[in-house]
Structures are given as structure tokens and as C-alpha cells.
Design a protein around this motif. Sequence first.
Motif, PDB file in Angstrom:
ATOM      1  N   LEU A 278       0.829  -1.205   0.000  1.00 43.97           N
ATOM      2  CA  LEU A 278       0.000   0.000   0.000  1.00 43.97           C
ATOM      3  C   LEU A 278       0.861   1.251   0.000  1.00 43.97           C
ATOM      4  N   GLN A 417      -7.483  -2.685  -0.205  1.00 40.57           N
ATOM      5  CA  GLN A 417      -6.530  -1.835   0.509  1.00 40.57           C
ATOM      6  C   GLN A 417      -7.004  -1.446   1.906  1.00 40.57           C
ATOM      7  N   TYR A 501       0.334  -2.629  -8.252  1.00 39.27           N
ATOM      8  CA  TYR A 501       1.236  -2.466  -7.120  1.00 39.27           C
ATOM      9  C   TYR A 501       2.667  -2.568  -7.638  1.00 39.27           C
TER      10      TYR A 501
END
Length: 529
Positions: A278, A417, A501
Motif C-alpha cells: 500500500l 486496501q 502495485y
Amino acid sequence: MENKQQSNGVTKENNAVKKKVNWSGSLILASLIGAFGSSFLYGYNLSVVNAPSAYIKKFYNETWERRYGFSVDEGTLKLLWSITVSIFAIGGLVGAIIVTPIVKFFGRKCTLVLNNVFAVAAALLMSLSLLAGSFEMLILGRIIMGVDAGISLSALPMYLSEIAPKEIRGSLGQVTAIFICIGVFTGQVLGLPEIFGQESRWPFLFGVIIVPSLIQAVILPFLPESPRYLLLEKHNRSKAEKAFQRFLGKDDVSHEIEEVLAESRAQRNTRLVSIAQLLRTRAVRWQIVTVVVTMGCYQLCGLNAIWFYTNNIFSESGISPEIIPYVTLSTGAVETLAAVFSGLVIERLGRRPLLMGGFGLLTIFFGVLTVSLTLQNTVHWLPYLSIFCILAIIASFCIGPGGIPFVLTGEFFQQSQRPAAFMIAGTVNWLSNFAVGMLFPYIQSGLQTYCFLVFAGICFAGAAYLFFVLPETKNKTFHEISQAFAKRNKVTLEMQEMNHYPGERKSSELQESNFTSPVDNGETKKGIV
């Protein structure tokens, strides 16, 4: 022409349906019971140690003398009491760290239910400590209660943000803050001398914790799990539809199901991300910074310092010491009323004005309070101005900063997330809480009444940051909120939707070619990521 009129009529009808929000019984009950056994207990444990503090310190001294044959010295007693109070934040930090794997494995609702094991264990330890003659039981109970609070302050906002329609997501999210305030007020009331604020009754203050825990453990299992969790993480469309139907109070939930699936398609992925992933995701960089700033200011804005000065200011105003505990109830009442007011207007005014306005008013009233406390011995009416400032500071905090940071954390991030985001928010929250508890006595002794200028500066910085960075999230879907941050995060809308990501870009083409919708006609397909 006739077809066009019919089409316009259908469109207006659909818009009217969209604007209409059903507060179903299940939705109301889930929010109230969820908060009663979670954020209520957090608020209650913030205030419950204040009233019996003298009796608890006496218990520590008597226990020490019985064990070692001499009274505990003042420095050791102060250290034991500081540990008793601040260890709650350490437990909260532990709870915030472990919440992510728990909510993934058990779900949002089941996490809240299972969390009551910590609350009941803590209540038994603390309430039986006097009978057992062990102050270690009280300290251990405080840290276990902190773990309960750390888990619940992440799992509850997550649950509420996922079960609420976007039109009332802010109001329902404010239930967390409202019950924190009710918990604080309840701790003040039960701590009165006529109830449990006596030397022989103070253990009952901690035994009361069992009641909300048992109520939640009995009722919450009969309410639905988060439909978003069921659909996106468990890939169970039938259960998700039933959950939506109960929470929304209607049979046709196809629009809601499609809205959630649209988010899933935009993500390309429903696998939970780690904190490291994240933090490396450019598309949520400013969302993370905003959560850190709002959560940090939530604890560092100086409200804890207000409780330190309250009794002294009331005493300076000529209120007798016997009456002060009852006058102090006014602070809890103002806190609760302000939180309720915020919940009622948040969907009309929005998150942004309430947050900026709250921090702005805190800046002003902290400045006025500094002047009134510094000069209160020179002008006879200034102590009354100080009382007004205290109540105004409490109200300003609860109108915006007291609950909206939890709402924003649930709104800023996509399904995959959200648990990691709440872990970050919870860590900042509890570390800041612990820092205030440890550092404020030194700040106060060094700066005296000027310590409030430090908090005024923090509040001003928070308001300025929110003015330049925070977009309005009222009535927006999670996907729309992500798009609002796209420009600031310096990503295109296409990149925002792909939401890759770092470290995964090499396999992006393979992901795209192998991607299948997690749900097809109600059936879960194999090979879901």
C-alpha cells in the motif's frame, strides 16, 4: 415523442429511487450494537479511571505495604499509575497491528463478535484485582482492554463504511464517534460518589464492561456480514445479496451489486495488499498522507490536555470541590451533543467543512484559553471565559475531528486496501495517544498555560493541510473518491483504475489476459486471484 416522455419519466423515477435512502431495522441495529460493544467501551475506558484514581492509588500502596512491609514511595506510585493509564494505548497499538489478518480471515462482523473475548477477560481481571489483592491484574486488564479497543476502532468503521449506502455513509460512520462520547459520559456518571465512585465500589466500574460486550456477542451474530466483504473477498453473491436486502430493506439490490462489481473490475484484483504494498502504491499516496495527518491531529490536537485543566479551572471559578464532579458532567454532555449534531449534518455540509471548521475553531479557542488562563488572577471574570473555552473546545473537536478521520479512512481506499489502511491509521492513532500521555506532563510543566499554543499550532497546521489537499467525499463511491485524488497522485485515470502495485507491473499483461470477473451469474469461478 411519447417514448421520449416515458424515458424521461423513468429517468426521474430512477433518480428519485437513488436519492431515497432506507434506514432499515437491520442497518440501524447493526450500527448501534456494533458501536455499543466497541467504540462505547473505548470511550468508557478513557474516562473510567479518573473518578477512582485516589482509591486505586491507595490500593496500590496497601498491596505494596502488605507484600514488602513498607509503603511505596511517591515516585514508584506515580510510575505505577502512569503505567496503568498509558498501557491502554500500548494494547491499542497491538490491536491495530493484528486487526488486518483477523478481519480478512473472520470478516468484519465476526471480528467484532470475537473481540468481546478480550473485553470480558479484561473486565474480569480488573474487577477482581481488589479481591485478589493484585494490582498487576488491573494493569494486565488495561492492556488487554487496549487490544480490544485497537481492534474495534479499526473493524467497526470498516464494517459501518461497507454496510452503509453512500448517501448516509458519513452519518452512519459518525456512530463510532457518538458512542465514544457516550462512553466517556457514562464513565463520568458511573464514577459519581452516589454510584460506583466509592472506595468499596470502584471494582464495579470495570465489571460493567461485561454488559455491552455480552449484549453485542448475543445480538450481532444474527445480523449480516458486510456484503462487500462477502462479494469481493468471499465471492459469495447469494449471501451478499441477502445482506444487501436486509441492510437496505428492499428486494431488488442489483444496482448495489453492480456498483460493487464495478469497483472490483476497476481494481483488476481483490487480493488484500500488505502495508508495504500500500505504501508503494502511487495511486493512494496522498490518501495515506491525509489519513496520517488527520489521525495524528485527532490525538495531538490537545483534547487530553483539556481534561488535565478542567478541575483546576472549575475550582478557580469558585465552584466547591464537592460540586466539581457534577459540573464536569457538562463536558461529557457537550461532547455527546456535539457528536450527535455532527452526525445529523455531515451529509448536508460534507466532511471537508466540518473537519476544517473543527480544527479552525480549536485553534481560535486554544488561543483565547491561553490568554484567559495566563491572566485569570488579574480579572475576576476570566475564569468563566476559561470554562466557556473548555466547553467550546470540546464541542469543536466533536463536530469534526472527533469522528470524521475514521469515516475518511473507510472512504479513501478500495476493498483490497482497506484493512492495511486501517492498520496504518490505527498505528498512528495509538502511537499519538501514547505520545500525548507520556509527553504532556513535561510540556505542561515546562510551558505551563502556554502549552495550549502548541496544540493551537497543530490544529492550525491540520486545518491548512486539509484546505489544500482534502476533496469532498460526500455521496461519492469509493471509485469516484480515488479518481478525485488521481491528479494529486500524478497518475492518469487509466493508471488509477488499473491500481497496480509496485513489483507487479512485469506481470500486468498476464494478469490482464487471465483476469476473470470473480462472479458470473451468481457462481464463483475457479482460479480467482
